[in-house]
Design an enzyme around this catalytic site. Structure first.
Site, PDB file in Angstrom:
ATOM      1  N   SER A   1     -95.043  26.501  52.849  1.00 49.84           N
ATOM      2  CA  SER A   1     -94.937  27.941  53.099  1.00 49.84           C
ATOM      3  C   SER A   1     -96.282  28.456  53.628  1.00 49.84           C
ATOM      4  O   SER A   1     -96.319  29.411  54.403  1.00 49.84           O
ATOM      5  CB  SER A   1     -94.549  28.678  51.820  1.00 49.84           C
ATOM      6  OG  SER A   1     -95.405  28.296  50.764  1.00 49.84           O
TER       7      SER A   1
ATOM      8  N   ASP B   1     -98.803  19.696  58.622  1.00 51.14           N
ATOM      9  CA  ASP B   1     -97.963  20.879  58.417  1.00 51.14           C
ATOM     10  C   ASP B   1     -98.140  21.882  59.551  1.00 51.14           C
ATOM     11  O   ASP B   1     -97.171  22.443  60.070  1.00 51.14           O
ATOM     12  CB  ASP B   1     -98.316  21.562  57.088  1.00 51.14           C
ATOM     13  CG  ASP B   1     -98.268  20.596  55.919  1.00 51.14           C
ATOM     14  OD1 ASP B   1     -97.735  19.485  56.090  1.00 51.14           O
ATOM     15  OD2 ASP B   1     -98.766  20.947  54.835  1.00 51.14           O
TER      16      ASP B   1
ATOM     17  N   GLU C   1     -96.373   9.990  53.991  1.00 51.60           N
ATOM     18  CA  GLU C   1     -96.985  10.961  53.062  1.00 51.60           C
ATOM     19  C   GLU C   1     -98.388  10.534  52.690  1.00 51.60           C
ATOM     20  O   GLU C   1     -98.634   9.366  52.397  1.00 51.60           O
ATOM     21  CB  GLU C   1     -96.101  11.052  51.812  1.00 51.60           C
ATOM     22  CG  GLU C   1     -96.024  12.426  51.221  1.00 51.60           C
ATOM     23  CD  GLU C   1     -95.339  13.425  52.151  1.00 51.60           C
ATOM     24  OE1 GLU C   1     -96.051  14.160  52.860  1.00 51.60           O
ATOM     25  OE2 GLU C   1     -94.104  13.442  52.177  1.00 51.60           O
TER      26      GLU C   1
HETATM   27  C1  GLA Z   1     -99.919  18.562  52.040  1.00 53.85           C
HETATM   28  C2  GLA Z   1    -100.975  18.691  53.137  1.00 53.85           C
HETATM   29  C3  GLA Z   1    -100.666  17.775  54.315  1.00 53.85           C
HETATM   30  C4  GLA Z   1    -100.398  16.345  53.864  1.00 53.85           C
HETATM   31  C5  GLA Z   1     -99.401  16.323  52.705  1.00 53.85           C
HETATM   32  C6  GLA Z   1     -99.235  14.947  52.121  1.00 53.85           C
HETATM   33  O1  GLA Z   1     -98.706  19.047  52.504  1.00 53.85           O
HETATM   34  O2  GLA Z   1    -101.040  20.031  53.590  1.00 53.85           O
HETATM   35  O3  GLA Z   1    -101.717  17.827  55.249  1.00 53.85           O
HETATM   36  O4  GLA Z   1    -101.593  15.709  53.526  1.00 53.85           O
HETATM   37  O5  GLA Z   1     -99.785  17.204  51.648  1.00 53.85           O
HETATM   38  O6  GLA Z   1     -98.651  14.091  53.046  1.00 53.85           O
END
Ligand code: GLA
Length: 396
Positions: free
Chosen positions: A133, A178, A40
């Site tokens: 989402s 994501d 993360e």
């Molecule tokens: C959000 C961002 C990702 C990532 C996470 C943390 O989801 O869209 O790119 O940085 O936070 O891991």
């Protein structure tokens, strides 16, 4: 917790399209949200992440029109967006339409044709719940526009186009995790992504005795986006002080050597990222052997680091993780941590599948008693990435 086929967003979007436009849609594109098992706040540091695509998805049913307008209904929010495809595409209302506008702008920038279209969007990815989402809507839209343009983008270009839309049209300086997993996700697999060269390695997650229990705290604290941008800037400062291109290149020893000259807060931010990268690689290495207890411990360590060094957790997320820890391995929980950007949203727990429902109930009850809020509980195994159905082509 699972939907019957006609309750899936794809089927609902299709039905609603027929109602709204009195004709059948030509396409239904869909894309999943994401749950990150571990890794993360590492993606924008050129680091490693280990997410999966959720079984929950966002679907868009659509057909071409003869004009130069996009008309979109959202079943989820109940409102409609209409915007012109002529000239420069700008931000507008409702807010969710900006994700679609951003993708249209990206296609136009690549000089790909975007024709007028009617669309209906539906989703069972919880909105604003930390399961991305937004990436699901972006990737579903990009998948639809590919079909409309008759051109398929390679997965990385597509993910980058969607990331740029999120940055420019939603104002979130997000990393690439994501969008990449929403494009590339594969059933029964996690995806170990090297966010420097944006390559992914599938890690089979086929043990049916395990489940991922996702608990949405249903809180989203203000300032998420501002704090996210601040974390990015702090990581860049740390990388500069350590003399590396990105924190991905720093080791724990390098950090320790630089400690005395570093601002304590910047030191902590860097410590989270450096240790999290190592935890992520270790978790990916241990999955094939099914070393779940060890992986579970890495998840708890990840949560502690996000809470104590990176300061992106919150009381509600900590409470869920504590409850999970109390149930422990004997009760079927291997590990639990916050997932996504933080400041609310979801936790992910690695649990024994046969005990998953009961574990969800226990945590949900404790959460309600302590916060007077209801948590939403989902079970998900790794789902598939983006997909498209073209009703004009024969089913083979
Ligand atoms: C959000 C961002 C990702 C990532 C996470 C943390 O989801 O869209 O790119 O940085 O936070 O891991």
């Amino acid at each position: 917790m699972s939907s019957t086929t006609d309750q899936l967003p794809e089927a609902r979007a299709q039905r609603f399209f027929v109602k709204a436009f009195e004709t059948a849609p030509r396409w239904v594109a869909s894309a999943p949200g994401r749950v990150n098992l571990i890794g993360e706040h590492t993606d924008y540091n050129d680091g490693f992440v280990l997410p999966m695509a959720t079984e929950q998805r966002t679907a868009i049913a659509a057909s071409l029109t003869n004009d130069r307008t996009a008309t979109l209904h959202s079943v989820t929010t109940g409102d409609t967006a209409t915007f012109s495809l002529e000239g420069e595409v700008r931000r507008g209302t409702p807010a969710w339409s900006n994700y679609v506008r951003g993708i249209v702008a990206g296609f136009k920038e690549l000089k790909l044709p975007v024709k007028g279209f009617n669309a209906v969007i539906d989703s069972d990815v919880p909105l604003g719940g930390g399961l991305s989402s937004s990436a699901a809507l972006e990737i579903a839209t990009a998948t639809l526009l590919e079909a409309m343009a008759g051109r398929k983008l390679d997965p990385t270009t597509k993910a980058l186009l969607c990331q740029q839309a999120e940055r420019q049209f939603a104002g979130v300086p997000c990393g690439i995790m994501d969008q990449l997993v929403s494009v590339m996700g594969r059933k029964d697999h996690l995806l170990l992504i090297d966010c420097r060269d944006r390559t992914g390695k599938f890690v089979p997650f086929t043990d049916r005795s395990l489940s991922l229990l996702i608990i949405n705290t249903n809180v989203r604290h203000a300032l998420v986006d501002g704090e996210y941008a601040r974390r990015r800037a702090q990581c860049e400062t740390a990388a500069e002080m350590l003399g590396v291109t990105a924190l991905r290149d720093a080791t724990p020893a390098m950090l320790e050597t630089a400690r005395a000259k570093m601002d304590p807060l910047i030191f902590r931010r860097a410590r989270h990222v450096i240790t999290e990268n190592n935890r992520t690689l270790e978790a990916a290495r241990r999955i094939p052997a099914g070393d779940w207890e060890h992986i579970g411990r890495l998840m708890y360590e990840s949560h502690a680091s996000l809470r104590d060094d990176y300061h992106v957790s919150c009381t509600e997320l900590d409470l869920v993780v504590q409850q999970a820890e109390q149930i422990g391995v004997a009760g079927g929980v291997f590990g639990c941590r916050m997932t996504g950007a933080g400041f609310g949203g979801c936790t992910v727990a690695l649990v024994q599948a046969e005990k998953a429902r009961r574990i969800g109930e226990i945590i949900g009850e404790a959460y309600l008693a302590k916060t007077s809020n209801y948590a939403s509980i989902f079970l998900s195994r790794p789902g598939a990435g983006a997909s498209l159905v073209d009703f004009s082509k024969p089913n083979i």
